[in-house]
Design an enzyme around this catalytic site. Structure first.
Site, short mmCIF file in Angstrom:
data_model
loop_
_atom_site.label_atom_id
_atom_site.label_comp_id
_atom_site.label_asym_id
_atom_site.label_seq_id
_atom_site.Cartn_x
_atom_site.Cartn_y
_atom_site.Cartn_z
N GLU A 1 0.86 -1.19 0.00
CA GLU A 1 0.00 0.00 0.00
C GLU A 1 0.89 1.23 0.00
O GLU A 1 1.86 1.29 0.76
CB GLU A 1 -0.89 0.08 1.24
CG GLU A 1 -2.07 -0.82 1.23
CD GLU A 1 -3.02 -0.56 2.40
OE1 GLU A 1 -3.16 0.60 2.85
OE2 GLU A 1 -3.61 -1.54 2.87
C1 BG6 Z 1 -4.46 1.60 5.35
C2 BG6 Z 1 -5.54 0.56 5.19
O1 BG6 Z 1 -4.38 1.91 6.69
O2 BG6 Z 1 -4.62 2.83 4.77
C3 BG6 Z 1 -6.50 0.80 4.05
O3 BG6 Z 1 -5.00 -0.72 5.07
C4 BG6 Z 1 -6.81 2.27 4.00
O4 BG6 Z 1 -7.64 0.00 4.25
C5 BG6 Z 1 -5.52 3.02 3.69
O5 BG6 Z 1 -7.82 2.61 3.10
C6 BG6 Z 1 -5.69 4.50 3.51
O6 BG6 Z 1 -6.36 5.05 4.59
P1 BG6 Z 1 -7.65 5.95 4.40
O7 BG6 Z 1 -8.12 6.26 5.76
O8 BG6 Z 1 -7.20 7.14 3.64
O9 BG6 Z 1 -8.62 5.12 3.62
#
Ligand code: BG6
EC number: 3.2.1.-
Length: 468
Positions: A362
């Site tokens: 991510e």
């Molecule tokens: C991570 C998670 O913490 O961040 C995701 O695994 C999440 O599920 C991503 O969507 C981004 O965070 P946010 O709050 O901007 O959606």
């Protein structure tokens, strides 16, 4: 100087079931903890009322529109897609005697679609949700019984999909229970440290049991953990700040240390004593933890600072964490501090520590996008963010770090986990839906779509040197 990423490097994006699928009660799915968190990851156990609005009930309707979405991912050149299976589609109550065939059949269709496009799935077993019934009847991960329910779920999923899915992750951001206990473990927000760490222990044992099952059941399977990579720098070089930083970084490193080494690190002994926590760790648990992961994965959005000075108030928002702001960094519209070089630093740091392959699963920029009069979205800010991070990732590979791949967060706009907003967009593909749930759900490629396509097509050679 342009750099060509290794041919084996996997390129793609990452999504989570509860943030894209919608169809929250379709085909026998049970309610999950996410279904009663209408305001995002900041939830508590509550009864869902019939008229409650939760934008995730429909999300971006990936449940029905996946062929179109996967075709768009393929058009960008994805070689991998990280997605999660909703546990409550397979075991609607968590403790059911038999799995829900309709739920399994749905993911079969997804994997078939990915195979059509030569996209390798990377599947997270549990991404910020568990069957709601487990939170209600068993106090979620506070109960040792939940380990058994999760192992049954993992066994069913490996049995069904193990011949076609070779890359797996156990729990998304397994360290999140420290910050949002309901999201991470189905626990009340004000649970005491003893309960919280016992729940974390159960989850770590369950993760290790899933690793063992994967090793036994999935030929050529590789399974990793997933941590919220919350790297802190010392705010100053004062020795007290250095020690504070060491201690605070160990809060999230503990998870990787256990999952990669197979036992609790020695620094936790003092920490548990100081917190007054006595864990119930059985011989079977110790044995289970010895089954270690094949690779380390993490999410990376920002870094922050640590300081021993209690007067230090300059805080920065950081996903579900609070960090001290770094005066050298700018922040996103949501206050997350942007630090591309921090990604290179973290990759080197983790590789030094574990000597295991790493996977950045991510990374991305949540931003408000504007559709112009021609219907186009010129998201140069996102291109810059991703360019700079990928460039630093390339630097880390050249430093000698073994990086398996990169999946940017939310390659298609989806519901924010933290805030349940649609307006916090990460995608290369725009989805017409607003925070109130209005919109046609139409998909439109943004400028970044074509940019990512050229990056993948050139194996990273089109990335440009960051300005700063
Ligand atoms: C991570 C998670 O913490 O961040 C995701 O695994 C999440 O599920 C991503 O969507 C981004 O965070 P946010 O709050 O901007 O959606």
């Amino acid at each position: 100087m342009s750099y060509r990423f290794p041919d084996t490097f996997l390129w793609g994006g990452a999504i989570a079931a509860n943030q894209v699928e919608g169809a929250h009660l379709t085909d026998g799915k049970g309610l999950s903890t996410s279904d009663i968190q209408p305001y995002g990851a900041f939830g508590e156990l509550a009864e869902r009322q019939p008229n409650d609005f939760n934008i995730k009930d429909v999300a971006i309707d990936f449940y029905h529109r996946y062929p179109e979405d996967i075709a768009l991912f393929a058009e960008m050149g994805f070689t991998t897609l990280r997605l999660s299976i909703a546990w409550s589609r397979i075991f609607p109550n968590g403790d059911d005697a038999e799995p829900n065939e309709a739920g399994l059949a749905y993911y079969d269709k997804i994997f078939t679609e990915l195979e059509k496009h030569n996209i390798t799935p990377l599947v997270t077993l549990s991404h910020y949700e568990m069957p709601l019934n487990l939170a209600k009847q068993y106090q979620g991960w506070a109960s040792r019984e939940t380990i058994g329910f999760f192992a049954t779920y993992a066994r069913v999923v490996f049995q069904r999909f193990g011949h076609r899915v070779k890359h797996w992750l156990t729990f998304n951001e397994i360290n999140v229970t420290l910050h949002e206990p309901f999201t991470g473990s189905g626990l009340p927000r004000d649970c005491d440290e003893q309960t919280r760490f016992q729940a974390i222990h159960h989850q770590l044992v369950a993760s290790a049991k899933a690793v063992k099952l994967c090793h036994d059941m999935v030929p050529e399977g590789k399974i990793g953990n997933m941590i919220l990579g919350a790297m802190l720098y010392p705010l100053t070089c004062h020795p007290d700040d250095m020690l504070k930083t060491l201690t605070q970084n160990r809060e999230w490193l503990m998870f990787g240390d256990i999952q990669a080494r197979g036992y609790y690190p020695s620094y936790m002994t003092r920490k548990f004593t100081e917190m007054g926590v006595t864990l119930n760790i059985t011989e079977d648990d110790k044995q289970a933890l010895k089954e270690t992961i094949d690779f380390v994965s993490f999410s990376y959005y920002m870094t922050g600072c640590a300081s021993a000075d209690p007067e230090q108030q300059d805080k920065a928002d950081a996903n579900m964490l609070q960090m001290i702001a770094n005066p050298h960094l700018k922040a996103s519209e949501w206050g997350w501090q942007i630090d591309p070089k921090g990604l290179r630093y973290l990759l080197n740091f983790l590789y030094d520590r574990y000597q295991l392959p790493l996977f950045v699963v991510e990374n991305g920029l949540g931003a408000v996008d504007v559709v112009d009069e021609q219907g186009a979205i010129q998201d140069d800010y996102r291109i810059q963010y991703l360019n700079d991070h990928l460039y630093q990732l390339g630097e880390a590979i050249q430093d000698g770090v073994d990086v398996m791949g990169y999946t940017s967060w939310g390659p298609i706009d989806l519901v924010s986990a933290g805030t349940a907003q649609m307006s916090k967009r990460y995608g290369f593909i725009y989805v017409d839906r607003d925070n109130q749930g209005h919109g046609s759900l139409k998909r439109t490629p943004k400028k970044s779509f074509y940019w990512y396509q050229s990056v993948i097509g050139s194996q990273g050679e089109t990335l440009t040197e960051p300005q700063s």
